[in-house]
Design a protein around this motif. Structure first.
Motif, PDB file in Angstrom:
ATOM      1  N   ARG A 215       0.642  -1.472   0.018  1.00  0.00           N
ATOM      2  CA  ARG A 215       0.276  -0.149   0.305  1.00  0.00           C
ATOM      3  C   ARG A 215       0.701   1.238  -0.253  1.00  0.00           C
ATOM      4  N   SER A 220       1.838   0.202  -6.806  1.00  0.00           N
ATOM      5  CA  SER A 220       0.090  -0.838  -7.098  1.00  0.00           C
ATOM      6  C   SER A 220      -0.837   0.193  -6.906  1.00  0.00           C
ATOM      7  N   TYR A 221      -0.985   1.207  -7.317  1.00  0.00           N
ATOM      8  CA  TYR A 221      -2.011   2.307  -7.458  1.00  0.00           C
ATOM      9  C   TYR A 221      -1.812   2.610  -8.609  1.00  0.00           C
ATOM     10  N   THR A 224      -3.456  -0.593  -9.931  1.00  0.00           N
ATOM     11  CA  THR A 224      -4.563  -1.014  -9.601  1.00  0.00           C
ATOM     12  C   THR A 224      -5.760  -0.367 -11.047  1.00  0.00           C
ATOM     13  N   LEU A 241      -7.108  -2.046  -4.564  1.00  0.00           N
ATOM     14  CA  LEU A 241      -7.264  -0.629  -3.807  1.00  0.00           C
ATOM     15  C   LEU A 241      -8.423  -0.153  -4.855  1.00  0.00           C
ATOM     16  N   SER A 246      -6.249   5.223  -6.283  1.00  0.00           N
ATOM     17  CA  SER A 246      -4.782   4.611  -7.094  1.00  0.00           C
ATOM     18  C   SER A 246      -4.616   6.417  -8.114  1.00  0.00           C
TER      19      SER A 246
END
Length: 273
Positions: A215, A220-221, A224, A241, A246
């Motif tokens: 996170r 990671s965003y 997503t 997420l 994101s």
């Protein structure tokens, strides 16, 4: 009489074109940036996929993802890896430009240093987008769902990821004199960012401390949003997420690193090789 803005845009366009032409003339860079992620996708997706399909072990952790194979789950991560590899290959040229004297020539010219920075970032972003589009259109022939809105989201996400990752590579490459040192830092820093983005495994089934790292990882965003554009069912599972968050994080990530690259170039003097 040309205006300062027109001179600035001309410098950005010329230097960006140089980055693209330089990339296309080096076949090993084309193969390395495009073929390596595809090999990762095929070998890891085919070899690891069965371990995600046990009882209740769907890639996304929800009913919508239960019918999606691990190859599908891993596909957005493969595109993220293509962007990452392109950022590495495009920013390593900063060290080569310094050794050849080209960088010194550009920085003592009348054009603003920001033009050089933006050209490097745009060059890497355009190359990453072009390679991702090749894979995207090939995937359409194998059943990848398509819609105009999803395609626009895909384009925007890849552009922001390209800018952010190329700017990150720029910040790492600018103070370095050795390509070996650059690769060592990239392997130590950028590859773990990819591993901890959720590209290889769903974050919902990992340890608590690992979920916290995922996170905190801006990639990671971006991943997503790629999943939302490519496989909407997986992006809407509880383990993923929030798409709105994101988008905000990805825009902030790209903008801050781009600004940081411009500031770093303005403040630091370029060293002779």
């Amino acid at each position: 009489m040309s205006s300062p803005m027109s001179d600035f845009l001309l410098a950005v366009r010329t230097l960006t074109r140089r980055e693209i032409v330089r990339f296309l003339r080096q076949r090993n860079r084309v193969i390395g940036a495009l073929a390596t992620p595809l090999v990762f996708w095929f070998l890891i997706g085919s070899g690891v996929g069965k371990s995600f399909s046990g009882s209740g072990g769907s890639p996304g952790g929800g009913p919508a993802a239960s019918t999606v194979s691990y190859l599908h789950y891993f596909f957005p991560g493969t595109l993220l890896l293509i962007v990452l590899f392109t950022a590495i290959f495009s920013t390593i040229s900063i060290i080569e430009d310094r050794r050849e004297g080209f960088l010194q020539g550009v920085l003592v010219s009348p054009i603003p240093r920001a033009a050089f920075v933006l050209a490097k970032l745009l060059g890497g972003t355009i190359l990453a987008l072009a390679q991702c589009l090749v894979i995207y259109f090939l995937a359409l022939g194998f059943g990848l769902p398509f819609s105009a809105l999803a395609f626009l989201l895909f384009l925007g996400t890849v552009v922001l990821l390209g800018l952010g990752l190329t700017a990150l590579g720029y910040l790492i490459a600018w103070p370095l004199d050795s390509t070996q040192g650059f690769h060592a830092i990239m392997n130590l820093f950028l590859m773990p960012l990819w591993f901890l983005s959720g590209a290889l495994f769903p974050p919902g089934g990992s340890a608590g401390w690992l979920q916290w790292l995922i996170r905190c990882n801006p990639l990671s965003y971006g991943l997503t949003l790629l999943r939302l554009a490519l496989e909407p069912g997986m992006a809407r599972t509880p383990a993923m997420l929030d798409p709105l968050l994101s988008g905000i994080v990805l825009v902030a990530f790209s903008a801050l690193l781009t600004y940081g690259a411009i500031v770093l170039t303005d403040r630091m003097t370029v060293r002779n090789p």
